[in-house]
Design a protein around this motif. Structure first.
Motif, PDB file in Angstrom:
ATOM      1  N   LYS A 217      -4.732  -7.250  -4.533  1.00  0.00           N
ATOM      2  CA  LYS A 217      -5.646  -7.625  -4.334  1.00  0.00           C
ATOM      3  C   LYS A 217      -6.154  -7.052  -2.733  1.00  0.00           C
ATOM      4  O   LYS A 217      -7.198  -6.599  -3.042  1.00  0.00           O
ATOM      5  CB  LYS A 217      -5.768  -8.660  -4.774  1.00  0.00           C
ATOM      6  N   GLU A 218      -5.023  -7.592  -2.108  1.00  0.00           N
ATOM      7  CA  GLU A 218      -5.949  -7.075  -0.174  1.00  0.00           C
ATOM      8  C   GLU A 218      -6.172  -6.507   0.290  1.00  0.00           C
ATOM      9  O   GLU A 218      -7.141  -5.789   0.447  1.00  0.00           O
ATOM     10  CB  GLU A 218      -4.443  -8.236   0.410  1.00  0.00           C
TER      11      GLU A 218
ATOM     12  N   ARG B 225      -7.659   4.999  -0.593  1.00  0.00           N
ATOM     13  CA  ARG B 225      -5.973   3.764  -1.635  1.00  0.00           C
ATOM     14  C   ARG B 225      -5.253   5.094  -1.082  1.00  0.00           C
ATOM     15  O   ARG B 225      -3.657   4.678  -1.061  1.00  0.00           O
ATOM     16  CB  ARG B 225      -5.688   3.843  -2.961  1.00  0.00           C
TER      17      ARG B 225
ATOM     18  N   TYR C 246      -0.576  -9.798  -3.347  1.00  0.00           N
ATOM     19  CA  TYR C 246      -1.086  -9.165  -1.949  1.00  0.00           C
ATOM     20  C   TYR C 246      -1.884  -7.840  -2.407  1.00  0.00           C
ATOM     21  O   TYR C 246      -2.718  -6.846  -1.469  1.00  0.00           O
ATOM     22  CB  TYR C 246      -0.159  -8.900  -1.371  1.00  0.00           C
TER      23      TYR C 246
ATOM     24  N   VAL D  47      -3.290   3.971   1.683  1.00  0.00           N
ATOM     25  CA  VAL D  47      -3.035   3.133   2.049  1.00  0.00           C
ATOM     26  C   VAL D  47      -1.462   2.843   1.667  1.00  0.00           C
ATOM     27  O   VAL D  47      -0.228   2.668   2.368  1.00  0.00           O
ATOM     28  CB  VAL D  47      -3.505   1.862   1.344  1.00  0.00           C
TER      29      VAL D  47
ATOM     30  N   PRO E 200      -4.980   2.513   8.287  1.00  0.00           N
ATOM     31  CA  PRO E 200      -5.357   2.439   6.917  1.00  0.00           C
ATOM     32  C   PRO E 200      -3.481   2.509   6.783  1.00  0.00           C
ATOM     33  O   PRO E 200      -2.494   1.676   6.351  1.00  0.00           O
ATOM     34  CB  PRO E 200      -5.952   2.493   6.286  1.00  0.00           C
TER      35      PRO E 200
ATOM     36  N   LEU F  82      -6.455  -3.393  -2.403  1.00  0.00           N
ATOM     37  CA  LEU F  82      -7.445  -3.234  -3.433  1.00  0.00           C
ATOM     38  C   LEU F  82      -8.553  -3.438  -2.441  1.00  0.00           C
ATOM     39  O   LEU F  82      -9.145  -2.316  -2.741  1.00  0.00           O
ATOM     40  CB  LEU F  82      -7.144  -3.423  -4.393  1.00  0.00           C
ATOM     41  N   VAL F  83      -9.227  -4.270  -2.137  1.00  0.00           N
ATOM     42  CA  VAL F  83     -10.382  -4.764  -1.673  1.00  0.00           C
ATOM     43  C   VAL F  83     -10.771  -3.776  -0.293  1.00  0.00           C
ATOM     44  O   VAL F  83     -11.869  -4.382   0.140  1.00  0.00           O
ATOM     45  CB  VAL F  83     -10.777  -6.303  -1.639  1.00  0.00           C
ATOM     46  N   ALA F  84      -9.820  -3.563   0.850  1.00  0.00           N
ATOM     47  CA  ALA F  84     -10.105  -3.180   1.460  1.00  0.00           C
ATOM     48  C   ALA F  84     -10.374  -1.575   1.025  1.00  0.00           C
ATOM     49  O   ALA F  84     -10.475  -1.184   0.209  1.00  0.00           O
ATOM     50  CB  ALA F  84      -8.680  -3.202   2.955  1.00  0.00           C
ATOM     51  N   PRO F  85     -11.859  -1.200   2.545  1.00  0.00           N
ATOM     52  CA  PRO F  85     -12.343  -0.217   2.432  1.00  0.00           C
ATOM     53  C   PRO F  85     -11.444   0.647   2.529  1.00  0.00           C
ATOM     54  O   PRO F  85     -12.327   1.457   2.964  1.00  0.00           O
ATOM     55  CB  PRO F  85     -13.206  -0.646   2.970  1.00  0.00           C
ATOM     56  N   ALA F  86     -10.522   0.965   2.504  1.00  0.00           N
ATOM     57  CA  ALA F  86      -9.859   1.864   3.299  1.00  0.00           C
ATOM     58  C   ALA F  86      -9.233   3.220   2.175  1.00  0.00           C
ATOM     59  O   ALA F  86      -9.048   2.592   0.744  1.00  0.00           O
ATOM     60  CB  ALA F  86      -7.448   1.710   3.514  1.00  0.00           C
TER      61      ALA F  86
END
Lengths: 324, 287
Positions: free
Chosen positions: B120-121, B129, B118, B132, B8, B123-127
């Motif tokens: 949201k893209e 934070r 973007y 990121v 990520p 925030l919704v990832a299982p990575a």
């Protein structure tokens, strides 16, 4: 098997109840649609399922994982296409896909291969290395669908997948959604305010209004709730009034011009053979048969007292057909 | 497909670097903006702070034996500017200023991401934070450090007193400075929703921080209240250290030594990076 279980979901913003006690389940391999006007709470519900929002109360279980307690697990299982575009416009289609894959922990040749495969699936392969800002609305939406599929999710969530698209792009998106269900057995949860979209795609539909689910079932079940199909029979000659008294299980019978008979019945599928048999036994020749099922719009009208079309226009107050 | 732990982070570094390359206008403004400062302020004041063109005597002041007035004046200026001419003095501070401005304003991309969806893209990832946002800051820091390097290289064309040997070490300080202010920009941007609001806050902060960092004039001649503020300004430490490594001029306040500068910047970068991590973890799409 239920892959998504939503129980008594409530979401309160300050003093607005966006979602007010919503419960439903999504079964494996089906397309489940939340249908309702803007502001009905569909997107909020979906955002809670996708772990982007925390519910005020109630629970969401995705394949056994609680969306509040184990958001990481839930995020791995779902792919989501948001209502508003969430692409990086400055980057190419490929880079948008690549970064998505990387965020989910994928890399290397297989990631590269899968990106190109999916871009081909949504017919964007030749635009792979073009900046997204030059794409049309339909192309962007297709790219987002491809991106949502990149990590092989069990469940695909589509929030208003065809909003703002032209008819051709719409048809294309529908085609992909059907393919995903039929070829890959993917479970799809979608929201829409288009009646035809829910009717065309969804195995089951939950109609939402003011934060609540007011009816749920297959399209056919919902329409049957109204229980009045209309049958039109065109006979070779004008029948007498007395013919109407012969029918069983018919709510209403009228003789129209040109030998046309209008019958309002509970369920045309069941009544029609009997009706036709009776008419023929009475010595009439049937020239034409047609029957009309009530559309989802009539269902919505029946449940809320207003048409779904009307409630889309936020500026004008909802007008029921009753007051016209 | 292989699972990679830092994936990520790499994703976001890749994104920020790619975005920078795709916006060519930004590349031009990166170079143009400091160039304007160097030419008009550097060349303009450079000849004021130079006695070489001064030949005659000053009326009413007797010439001391064995010394020309111009030598005397030049000696005074050289002491103030740490033994280098004003143009070299200023150009050596310009790299730090460029990195500072670019990294701080870089936080604006977080607000664009909010507006263009973007965020949201990500925030919704299982990575994670933290990973990121660290990737994002790291990516911005790499890009702005490269911008700093470009300004240094330009400086070699314009000013005479720069040393090529110090460039490598100077970049380390610039990189830490970039992390510090990228993180601060991100933290502020995460709290705001409008581009205008962000620009207002950043503009309010950048001007005073810029002028109280020793870029344009030395710390030693500042009023004492200004010196106090300069001591709490992380940019001061980068300006001092980068100037030290690029020119050898050691003009700073008492706690400023190349080692202390490094410690201060490293601490600032770490604290603000962690703050950004926590802030991003708390971020949701709720307004």
């Amino acid at each position: 098997m239920d892959v998504i279980v939503v129980e008594n979901l409530v979401k309160k913003y300050k003093d607005v109840l966006a979602v007010n006690g919503v419960s439903f389940t999504v079964r494996k391999g089906e397309i489940f649609a939340l249908l309702g006007p803007n502001g009905a709470g569909k997107t909020t519900t979906i955002h809670i399922i996708a772990t982007l929002l925390k519910p005020t109360s109630g629970r969401v279980i995705v394949e056994g994982y609680d969306a509040v307690k184990e958001p990481g697990k839930v995020r791995r299982l779902i792919g989501i296409v948001f209502q508003e575009p969430s692409l990086d416009q400055q980057l190419t289609a490929y880079d948008n896909m690549y970064i998505h894959g990387r965020l989910y922990g994928y890399s290397g040749n297989e990631l590269r291969k899968r990106i190109l495969e999916l871009l081909e699936f949504v017919d964007l392969k030749e635009y792979a290395f073009k900046q997204v800002k030059h794409f049309s609305g339909g192309m962007k939406r297709r790219l987002e669908i491809a991106r949502g599929l990149l990590t092989n999710p069990d469940i695909l969530i589509l929030d208003e997948p065809t909003i703002g698209l032209d008819p051709q792009s719409r048809a294309r998106v529908w085609e992909y959604v059907r393919k995903l269900k039929n070829d890959l057995g993917m479970t799809i949860l979608m929201t829409t305010h288009y009646l035809d979209e829910a009717d065309e795609l969804a195995d089951r539909i939950a109609i939402m209004d003011h934060g609540r689910i007011i009816a749920m079932g297959t399209s056919l079940e919902l329409k049957n709730m109204l229980g009045s199909d209309v049958i039109y029979l065109k006979l070779s000659k004008q029948a007498p009034e007395s013919l109407c008294r012969e029918f069983n299980g018919v709510k209403d019978c009228r003789l129209l011009e040109d030998g046309l008979i209008e019958l309002v019945v509970e369920n045309a599928n069941k009544v029609l053979p009997e009706v036709m048999k009776l008419v023929m036994e009475k010595g009439y020749e049937i020239r034409e048969v047609s029957y009309r099922k009530p559309s989802l719009n009539e269902v919505f009208l029946h449940l809320t007292g207003r048409e779904l079309r009307d409630s889309l226009e936020a500026s004008s107050p909802p007008r029921g057909r009753w007051h016209r | 497909m292989r699972r990679v732990n830092l994936s990520p982070l790499i994703a976001m570094v890749y994104r920020q670097v790619k975005r920078w390359f795709s916006a060519r206008s930004r590349l031009v403004s990166t170079v143009l903006n400091p160039l304007v400062w160097i030419i008009f302020l550097g060349l303009g004041w450079g000849s004021v702070f130079s006695a070489s063109g001064f030949k005659g005597a000053l009326p009413g002041i007797p010439t001391p034996p064995g010394l020309s007035i111009s030598d005397l004046v030049q000696k005074y200026f050289n002491t103030i500017f740490g033994g280098v001419d004003y143009l070299t003095f200023m150009v050596s501070g310009m790299a730090s200023m460029t990195v500072f401005l670019a990294s701080f304003i870089g936080g604006i991309s977080v607000i664009w991401d909010k507006q263009f969806g973007y965020l949201k893209e990500t925030l919704v990832a299982p990575a994670s934070r933290k990973l990121v946002i660290a990737g994002r800051i790291l990516g911005d820091a790499i890009v702005t450090t490269v911008q700093g390097l470009i300004v240094i290289l330009l400086g070699f064309i314009i000013a005479s007193g720069l040393r090529i040997a110090g460039v490598g070490i100077a970049l380390i300080y610039l990189f830490l400075l970039a992390i510090t202010f990228s993180s601060l920009g991100v933290v502020i941007a995460l709290k705001l929703s409008s581009v205008e609001g962000f620009q207002m806050i950043v503009n309010l902060l950048t001007m005073p921080l810029m002028f109280m960092s020793g870029v344009f004039y030395p710390f030693t001649t500042m009023p004492s209240w200004m010196q106090v503020i300069a001591l709490y300004n992380p940019l001061s430490y980068a300006v001092h250290a980068v100037r030290y490594w690029l020119t050898g001029a050691d003009v700073g306040l008492s706690p400023m030594t190349p080692l202390n500068d490094l410690l201060v910047l490293a601490a600032g970068a770490t604290i603000l990076l962690l703050t950004a991590g926590f802030a991003f973890e708390k971020t949701s799409i709720e307004e």
